[in-house]
Motif scaffolding. Structure first.
Motif, mmCIF file in Angstrom:
data_model
loop_
_atom_site.group_PDB
_atom_site.id
_atom_site.type_symbol
_atom_site.label_atom_id
_atom_site.label_comp_id
_atom_site.label_asym_id
_atom_site.label_seq_id
_atom_site.Cartn_x
_atom_site.Cartn_y
_atom_site.Cartn_z
ATOM 1 N N PHE A 429 39.342 19.809 -16.978
ATOM 2 C CA PHE A 429 39.101 19.886 -15.530
ATOM 3 C C PHE A 429 38.995 21.339 -15.067
ATOM 4 O O PHE A 429 38.103 21.693 -14.288
ATOM 5 C CB PHE A 429 40.232 19.170 -14.782
ATOM 6 C CG PHE A 429 40.122 19.281 -13.288
ATOM 7 C CD1 PHE A 429 39.125 18.608 -12.596
ATOM 8 C CD2 PHE A 429 40.989 20.087 -12.567
ATOM 9 C CE1 PHE A 429 39.006 18.720 -11.228
ATOM 10 C CE2 PHE A 429 40.884 20.205 -11.197
ATOM 11 C CZ PHE A 429 39.885 19.516 -10.521
ATOM 12 N N ASN A 430 39.925 22.176 -15.570
ATOM 13 C CA ASN A 430 39.888 23.599 -15.179
ATOM 14 C C ASN A 430 38.607 24.276 -15.646
ATOM 15 O O ASN A 430 38.020 25.109 -14.936
ATOM 16 C CB ASN A 430 41.103 24.337 -15.756
ATOM 17 C CG ASN A 430 42.396 23.916 -15.086
ATOM 18 O OD1 ASN A 430 42.392 23.429 -13.955
ATOM 19 N ND2 ASN A 430 43.516 24.093 -15.777
ATOM 20 N N PHE A 431 38.143 23.909 -16.849
ATOM 21 C CA PHE A 431 36.899 24.483 -17.360
ATOM 22 C C PHE A 431 35.716 24.026 -16.509
ATOM 23 O O PHE A 431 34.783 24.806 -16.242
ATOM 24 C CB PHE A 431 36.691 24.073 -18.819
ATOM 25 C CG PHE A 431 35.551 24.758 -19.493
ATOM 26 C CD1 PHE A 431 35.685 26.048 -19.990
ATOM 27 C CD2 PHE A 431 34.311 24.134 -19.628
ATOM 28 C CE1 PHE A 431 34.630 26.694 -20.613
ATOM 29 C CE2 PHE A 431 33.248 24.772 -20.234
ATOM 30 C CZ PHE A 431 33.407 26.057 -20.730
ATOM 31 N N ALA A 432 35.772 22.764 -16.058
ATOM 32 C CA ALA A 432 34.701 22.245 -15.194
ATOM 33 C C ALA A 432 34.655 22.989 -13.870
ATOM 34 O O ALA A 432 33.578 23.363 -13.378
ATOM 35 C CB ALA A 432 34.913 20.747 -14.956
ATOM 36 N N ILE A 433 35.829 23.239 -13.286
ATOM 37 C CA ILE A 433 35.906 23.968 -12.008
ATOM 38 C C ILE A 433 35.378 25.393 -12.177
ATOM 39 O O ILE A 433 34.591 25.901 -11.360
ATOM 40 C CB ILE A 433 37.371 23.993 -11.508
ATOM 41 C CG1 ILE A 433 37.807 22.595 -11.042
ATOM 42 C CG2 ILE A 433 37.555 25.004 -10.394
ATOM 43 C CD1 ILE A 433 37.172 22.140 -9.752
ATOM 44 N N LEU A 434 35.823 26.046 -13.269
ATOM 45 C CA LEU A 434 35.410 27.427 -13.526
ATOM 46 C C LEU A 434 33.897 27.517 -13.735
ATOM 47 O O LEU A 434 33.227 28.396 -13.163
ATOM 48 C CB LEU A 434 36.154 27.949 -14.760
ATOM 49 C CG LEU A 434 35.902 29.401 -15.161
ATOM 50 C CD1 LEU A 434 36.344 30.350 -14.060
ATOM 51 C CD2 LEU A 434 36.614 29.739 -16.465
ATOM 52 N N SER A 435 33.355 26.597 -14.529
ATOM 53 C CA SER A 435 31.906 26.616 -14.793
ATOM 54 C C SER A 435 31.112 26.342 -13.516
ATOM 55 O O SER A 435 30.045 26.938 -13.289
ATOM 56 C CB SER A 435 31.552 25.568 -15.852
ATOM 57 O OG SER A 435 32.216 25.841 -17.060
ATOM 58 N N GLU A 436 31.645 25.450 -12.674
ATOM 59 C CA GLU A 436 30.950 25.128 -11.416
ATOM 60 C C GLU A 436 30.927 26.342 -10.484
ATOM 61 O O GLU A 436 29.923 26.594 -9.800
ATOM 62 C CB GLU A 436 31.673 23.947 -10.751
ATOM 63 C CG GLU A 436 30.871 23.267 -9.645
ATOM 64 C CD GLU A 436 31.302 23.721 -8.267
ATOM 65 O OE1 GLU A 436 30.552 23.509 -7.307
ATOM 66 O OE2 GLU A 436 32.410 24.304 -8.158
ATOM 67 N N LYS A 437 31.993 27.132 -10.513
ATOM 68 C CA LYS A 437 32.064 28.312 -9.643
ATOM 69 C C LYS A 437 31.064 29.383 -10.059
ATOM 70 O O LYS A 437 30.512 30.084 -9.212
ATOM 71 C CB LYS A 437 33.487 28.891 -9.667
ATOM 72 C CG LYS A 437 34.457 28.125 -8.772
ATOM 73 C CD LYS A 437 35.823 28.795 -8.756
ATOM 74 C CE LYS A 437 36.773 28.046 -7.831
ATOM 75 N NZ LYS A 437 38.139 28.625 -7.858
ATOM 76 N N VAL A 438 30.844 29.511 -11.388
ATOM 77 C CA VAL A 438 29.907 30.548 -11.854
ATOM 78 C C VAL A 438 28.480 30.016 -11.943
ATOM 79 O O VAL A 438 27.572 30.724 -12.389
ATOM 80 C CB VAL A 438 30.349 31.127 -13.225
ATOM 81 C CG1 VAL A 438 31.700 31.796 -13.109
ATOM 82 C CG2 VAL A 438 30.347 30.058 -14.308
ATOM 83 N N GLY A 439 28.270 28.734 -11.566
ATOM 84 C CA GLY A 439 26.920 28.185 -11.503
ATOM 85 C C GLY A 439 26.432 27.504 -12.761
ATOM 86 O O GLY A 439 25.262 27.125 -12.845
#
Length: 475
Positions: A429-439
């Motif tokens: 989940f954290n990786f998904a959030i991080l990836s979504e923030k950087v596009g």
């Protein structure tokens, strides 16, 4: 002038005081004198057996071969509440992974470490190799499981436990059963143990059932239940235990067996009730006290959990794990004066690097709770120094790196955490959030799907997937 003890009596005295090596040496000296005494042979085999004895009733450790090369057919779509090997088949609605950590098989971590409770059943060879294995028994060695009245029975125990020669032990037991005209229940139990060790579970079941018809024994019921659990038939094992309780009312080992099965099936409320029944019969039962304390802690009742862990301390249990739990309970119960002293004692009592890592990890949580993020960062780093495979610490370090704005470091830590513990939803989940923030929407969607697979009821993951699908629809 001191009195000289007769050598055989001296050897027996050493055996009673659990000085098995000394006892075996004395027996060897006796056997060198002609003629060799049968009593010395018998005592020596008993001493050598006791040096390596492990309680077969509780020792249910699956090796990699048993895990990955199991030929027993298991239903792929098990009915709810009928399987231990497939996660998410509980009728009891166990706690969510957001509240209580789970093993890679999807079951909540127990309050008491037993063989095969922490590792679960891995789905791949790689996970099987990584799964921790232990040979420790959580149950006191039984007196009924070994009958040493004659040299033949002592010889069987010696071959089975000391030499670990199951085939010859089985041959000896078969000959002895035939000599007893198939009327000796003890030898049938030993044949069942050999069949179980060889993986012939249906043959073992027949022997244990036959032994129960001749002599109703608690140990035989426990062996038979073990066979059913290995065949993934927990409901049959539960029924067997309950029938045993009708014949042996208040038998602690049977009640505890029921509680363990309910706990493995995620039915925590029923497990807690049976553990309370165990305490009504034996109020010093360490496993029951520890499991009830753990349940109260994860039910957001740290004050009540603290009472149970203090009870263990009063009983003389004095180890790293207990002080670790006491420290966490004190922190969440806002008894801050006791928190750090408990963790200091836990660090002092830690016997290996894994235990030290657990203490530093919990200290990191305490530091996060009081807002000291620099201390938390150092604690999680020390966790990884002691145990480089600690997935939770990698995840938490990644969160702290994200707060500092170190995106690449956080990404690397999260990838490490998710590869070490694919059953945990937090790194995905954290990786998904991080990836979504950087596009990076594609990687974010893939990670979010893995998170949903690990924890289907996680609302934030569902919202993120919905949001990503809207993004993709607009492209």
């Amino acid at each position: 002038m001191g009195l000289e003890l007769e050598p055989l009596f001296q050897a027996w005295s050493c055996f009673r005081r659990r000085k098995f090596r000394q006892c075996a040496d004395l027996c060897s000296q006796l056997l060198e004198r002609p003629p060799g005494e049968q009593a010395a042979w018998s005592l020596k085999t008993r001493a050598l057996t006791e040096m390596v004895y492990v309680d077969e009733i509780d020792m249910d450790q699956e090796g990699i071969a048993e895990m990955m090369l199991d030929e027993n057919a298991i239903a792929q779509v098990a009915r709810p509440g009928t399987s231990l090997k497939l996660p998410g088949t509980s009728q009891g609605g166990g706690p969510s992974p957001a509240v209580r950590p789970v093993t890679q098989s999807g079951r909540p971590i127990t309050g008491f470490v037993r063989p095969s409770t922490q590792g679960g059943r891995p789905s791949t060879m790689e996970q099987a190799i990584k799964t921790p294995r232990t040979a420790l028994t959580a149950r006191p060695i039984t007196s009924a499981s070994g009958r040493y009245g004659r040299l033949g029975t002592a010889l069987f125990e010696y071959i089975f436990h000391h030499e670990n020669d199951v085939k010859n032990a089985l041959d000896l037991a078969a000959l002895a059963t035939e000599h007893a005209q198939f009327k000796d229940w003890w030898w049938k139990v030993q044949i069942g143990k050999c069949y179980y060790r060889l993986g012939l579970y249906r043959e073992a079941e027949k022997q244990f059932k036959s032994a129960l018809k001749q002599q109703d024994m608690v140990d035989t019921i426990l062996y038979l239940a073990k066979v059913y659990l290995r065949l993934d038939q927990p409901v049959t094992a539960l029924n067997l235990f309950k029938q045993g309780l009708d014949r042996f009312p208040g038998e602690v080992t049977l009640i505890c067996g029921i509680a363990r099965i309910y706990e493995e099936m995620n039915n925590i409320s029923s497990a807690a009730e049976y553990y309370k029944d165990v305490l009504k019969q034996d109020n010093t039962h360490v496993e029951a006290i520890a499991c009830i304390g753990s349940n109260h802690f994860y039910a957001d009742q740290p004050e009540i959990a603290l009472r149970f862990y203090r009870r263990l301390l009063q009983m003389g249990v004095y180890n790293c794990q207990l002080f670790n739990n006491l420290g966490l309970c004190c922190f969440y119960a806002q008894q801050y004066d006791m928190t750090l002293s408990s963790f200091e004692r836990a660090l002092f009592l830690a016997e290996n690097e894994e235990e030290t890592a657990d203490v530093w990890y919990n200290l990191g949580h305490v530091a996060v709770g009081i807002g000291d993020l620099n201390l938390a960062y150092q604690c999680f780093k020390l966790t990884l120094v002691n145990n480089n495979d600690y997935a939770e610490a990698y995840n938490n370090l990644a969160v702290l790196e994200m707060q500092k704005g170190h995106v690449e470091q956080a990404r690397a830590l999260l990838q490490t955490a998710s590869s070490l513990a694919p059953h945990m939803y937090e790194p995905h989940f954290n990786f998904a959030i991080l990836s979504e923030k950087v596009g990076d929407l594609q990687r974010s969607y893939t990670a979010a799907q893995k998170s949903e697979e690990a924890f289907p009821g996680h609302v934030d993951t569902q919202q993120l997937i919905k949001q990503l699908k809207q993004h993709f629809a607009m492209l």
